[in-house]
Design a protein around this motif. Sequence first.
Motif, PDB file in Angstrom:
ATOM      1  N   ARG A  14      59.365  13.083   3.796  1.00 19.72           N
ATOM      2  CA  ARG A  14      60.584  13.172   4.604  1.00 19.72           C
ATOM      3  C   ARG A  14      61.023  14.613   4.882  1.00 19.72           C
ATOM      4  N   TYR A  15      60.576  15.538   4.050  1.00 16.53           N
ATOM      5  CA  TYR A  15      60.951  16.948   4.240  1.00 16.53           C
ATOM      6  C   TYR A  15      60.263  17.543   5.473  1.00 16.53           C
ATOM      7  N   TYR A  16      59.044  17.072   5.754  1.00 13.07           N
ATOM      8  CA  TYR A  16      58.202  17.712   6.773  1.00 13.07           C
ATOM      9  C   TYR A  16      58.367  17.075   8.142  1.00 13.07           C
ATOM     10  N   THR A  17      59.503  17.361   8.737  1.00 15.70           N
ATOM     11  CA  THR A  17      59.896  16.743  10.003  1.00 15.70           C
ATOM     12  C   THR A  17      59.380  17.492  11.226  1.00 15.70           C
ATOM     13  N   GLY A  18      58.875  18.712  11.028  1.00 16.49           N
ATOM     14  CA  GLY A  18      58.457  19.524  12.162  1.00 16.49           C
ATOM     15  C   GLY A  18      59.631  20.173  12.866  1.00 16.49           C
ATOM     16  N   ARG A  19      60.798  20.040  12.281  1.00 17.89           N
ATOM     17  CA  ARG A  19      62.001  20.604  12.891  1.00 17.89           C
ATOM     18  C   ARG A  19      62.536  21.744  12.027  1.00 17.89           C
ATOM     19  N   LYS A  20      63.330  22.629  12.646  1.00 16.73           N
ATOM     20  CA  LYS A  20      63.935  23.761  11.929  1.00 16.73           C
ATOM     21  C   LYS A  20      62.901  24.600  11.183  1.00 16.73           C
ATOM     22  N   ALA A  24      55.144  19.806  10.171  1.00 21.51           N
ATOM     23  CA  ALA A  24      55.238  18.378  10.477  1.00 21.51           C
ATOM     24  C   ALA A  24      54.101  17.637   9.785  1.00 21.51           C
ATOM     25  N   TRP A  25      54.472  16.697   8.913  1.00 16.78           N
ATOM     26  CA  TRP A  25      53.489  15.839   8.252  1.00 16.78           C
ATOM     27  C   TRP A  25      53.705  14.416   8.738  1.00 16.78           C
ATOM     28  N   MET A  26      52.619  13.650   8.756  1.00 19.02           N
ATOM     29  CA  MET A  26      52.724  12.242   9.160  1.00 19.02           C
ATOM     30  C   MET A  26      51.770  11.402   8.328  1.00 19.02           C
ATOM     31  N   ALA A  27      52.266  10.270   7.851  1.00 18.05           N
ATOM     32  CA  ALA A  27      51.384   9.326   7.163  1.00 18.05           C
ATOM     33  C   ALA A  27      50.755   8.423   8.204  1.00 18.05           C
ATOM     34  N   LEU A  28      49.439   8.246   8.108  1.00 17.54           N
ATOM     35  CA  LEU A  28      48.696   7.365   9.010  1.00 17.54           C
ATOM     36  C   LEU A  28      47.620   6.661   8.190  1.00 17.54           C
ATOM     37  N   GLY A  29      47.653   5.350   8.178  1.00 15.77           N
ATOM     38  CA  GLY A  29      46.628   4.586   7.496  1.00 15.77           C
ATOM     39  C   GLY A  29      46.473   4.919   6.023  1.00 15.77           C
ATOM     40  N   GLY A  30      47.578   5.250   5.356  1.00 12.72           N
ATOM     41  CA  GLY A  30      47.522   5.517   3.921  1.00 12.72           C
ATOM     42  C   GLY A  30      47.170   6.940   3.548  1.00 12.72           C
ATOM     43  N   ARG A  31      46.969   7.780   4.560  1.00 12.17           N
ATOM     44  CA  ARG A  31      46.726   9.195   4.299  1.00 12.17           C
ATOM     45  C   ARG A  31      47.819  10.010   4.953  1.00 12.17           C
ATOM     46  N   LEU A  50      56.548  14.012  17.400  1.00 15.12           N
ATOM     47  CA  LEU A  50      57.445  14.187  16.254  1.00 15.12           C
ATOM     48  C   LEU A  50      58.278  12.953  15.929  1.00 15.12           C
ATOM     49  N   ARG A  51      58.226  11.940  16.787  1.00 13.01           N
ATOM     50  CA  ARG A  51      58.894  10.675  16.437  1.00 13.01           C
ATOM     51  C   ARG A  51      58.292  10.110  15.158  1.00 13.01           C
ATOM     52  N   GLY A  52      57.023  10.431  14.935  1.00  9.69           N
ATOM     53  CA  GLY A  52      56.359   9.903  13.743  1.00  9.69           C
ATOM     54  C   GLY A  52      56.285  10.907  12.605  1.00  9.69           C
ATOM     55  N   ALA A  53      56.920  12.058  12.755  1.00 12.25           N
ATOM     56  CA  ALA A  53      56.848  13.099  11.723  1.00 12.25           C
ATOM     57  C   ALA A  53      57.820  12.832  10.584  1.00 12.25           C
ATOM     58  N   GLY A  54      57.407  13.208   9.386  1.00  9.48           N
ATOM     59  CA  GLY A  54      58.260  13.026   8.218  1.00  9.48           C
ATOM     60  C   GLY A  54      58.302  11.591   7.727  1.00  9.48           C
ATOM     61  N   ARG A  55      57.437  10.763   8.275  1.00 11.41           N
ATOM     62  CA  ARG A  55      57.448   9.347   7.873  1.00 11.41           C
ATOM     63  C   ARG A  55      56.080   8.710   8.122  1.00 11.41           C
ATOM     64  N   ASP A  56      56.015   7.407   7.876  1.00 13.50           N
ATOM     65  CA  ASP A  56      54.774   6.678   8.117  1.00 13.50           C
ATOM     66  C   ASP A  56      54.706   6.309   9.599  1.00 13.50           C
ATOM     67  N   GLY A  57      53.813   6.959  10.334  1.00 12.46           N
ATOM     68  CA  GLY A  57      53.714   6.736  11.772  1.00 12.46           C
ATOM     69  C   GLY A  57      52.680   5.710  12.170  1.00 12.46           C
ATOM     70  N   THR A  58      52.138   4.998  11.184  1.00 10.55           N
ATOM     71  CA  THR A  58      51.026   4.078  11.462  1.00 10.55           C
ATOM     72  C   THR A  58      51.356   3.034  12.534  1.00 10.55           C
ATOM     73  N   THR A  59      52.485   2.361  12.391  1.00  5.20           N
ATOM     74  CA  THR A  59      52.860   1.307  13.337  1.00  5.20           C
ATOM     75  C   THR A  59      53.114   1.875  14.727  1.00  5.20           C
ATOM     76  N   LEU A  60      53.881   2.952  14.773  1.00  3.71           N
ATOM     77  CA  LEU A  60      54.205   3.605  16.043  1.00  3.71           C
ATOM     78  C   LEU A  60      52.930   4.061  16.744  1.00  3.71           C
TER      79      LEU A  60
END
Length: 90
Positions: A14-20, A24-31, A50-60
């Motif tokens: 959640r810290y790595y939002t790509g903002r400020k 930017a980190w994103m979880a995809l498929g368990g990685r 970045l809609r998927g940054a800081g969280r699990d973006g797999t579904t999106l």
Amino acid sequence: RDAPYLRVTPTMLRYYTGRKGKDAWMALGGRVYNITPYIAFHPGGEPELLRGAGRDGTTLFGEVHPWVNYEGMLAACLVGIYVTEEEGAA
Ligand code: HEM
């Protein structure tokens, strides 16, 4: 033997939002991937990515472009595996 990867919890992610100025980190498929170097190259643009940054973006990700081979594209950007808070504390 434990896999030699960083174990990333939802709280860490959640810290790595790509903002400020943050990466930017994103979880995809368990990685978890550091997608920062890819931002400038994303065909859909930065805000969409970045809609998927800081969280699990797999579904999106799967809703938008399931045909895109993110594993190949982001292989060099792998940070670690995505685990639950409980697994991260273990
Ligand atoms: C294209 C959104 C993550 C790679 C697009 C487009 C959108 C989008 C809306 C269409 C752009 C257009 O045609 O005008 C998103 C969202 C993401 C995300 C909301 C958050 C999960 C990613 C990631 C990668 C990626 C992580 C690669 C590692 C691509 C590629 C295209 C694309 C290669 C072009 C696909 C094609 O035209 O067939 N994205 N994206 N995207 N995105 Fe993403």
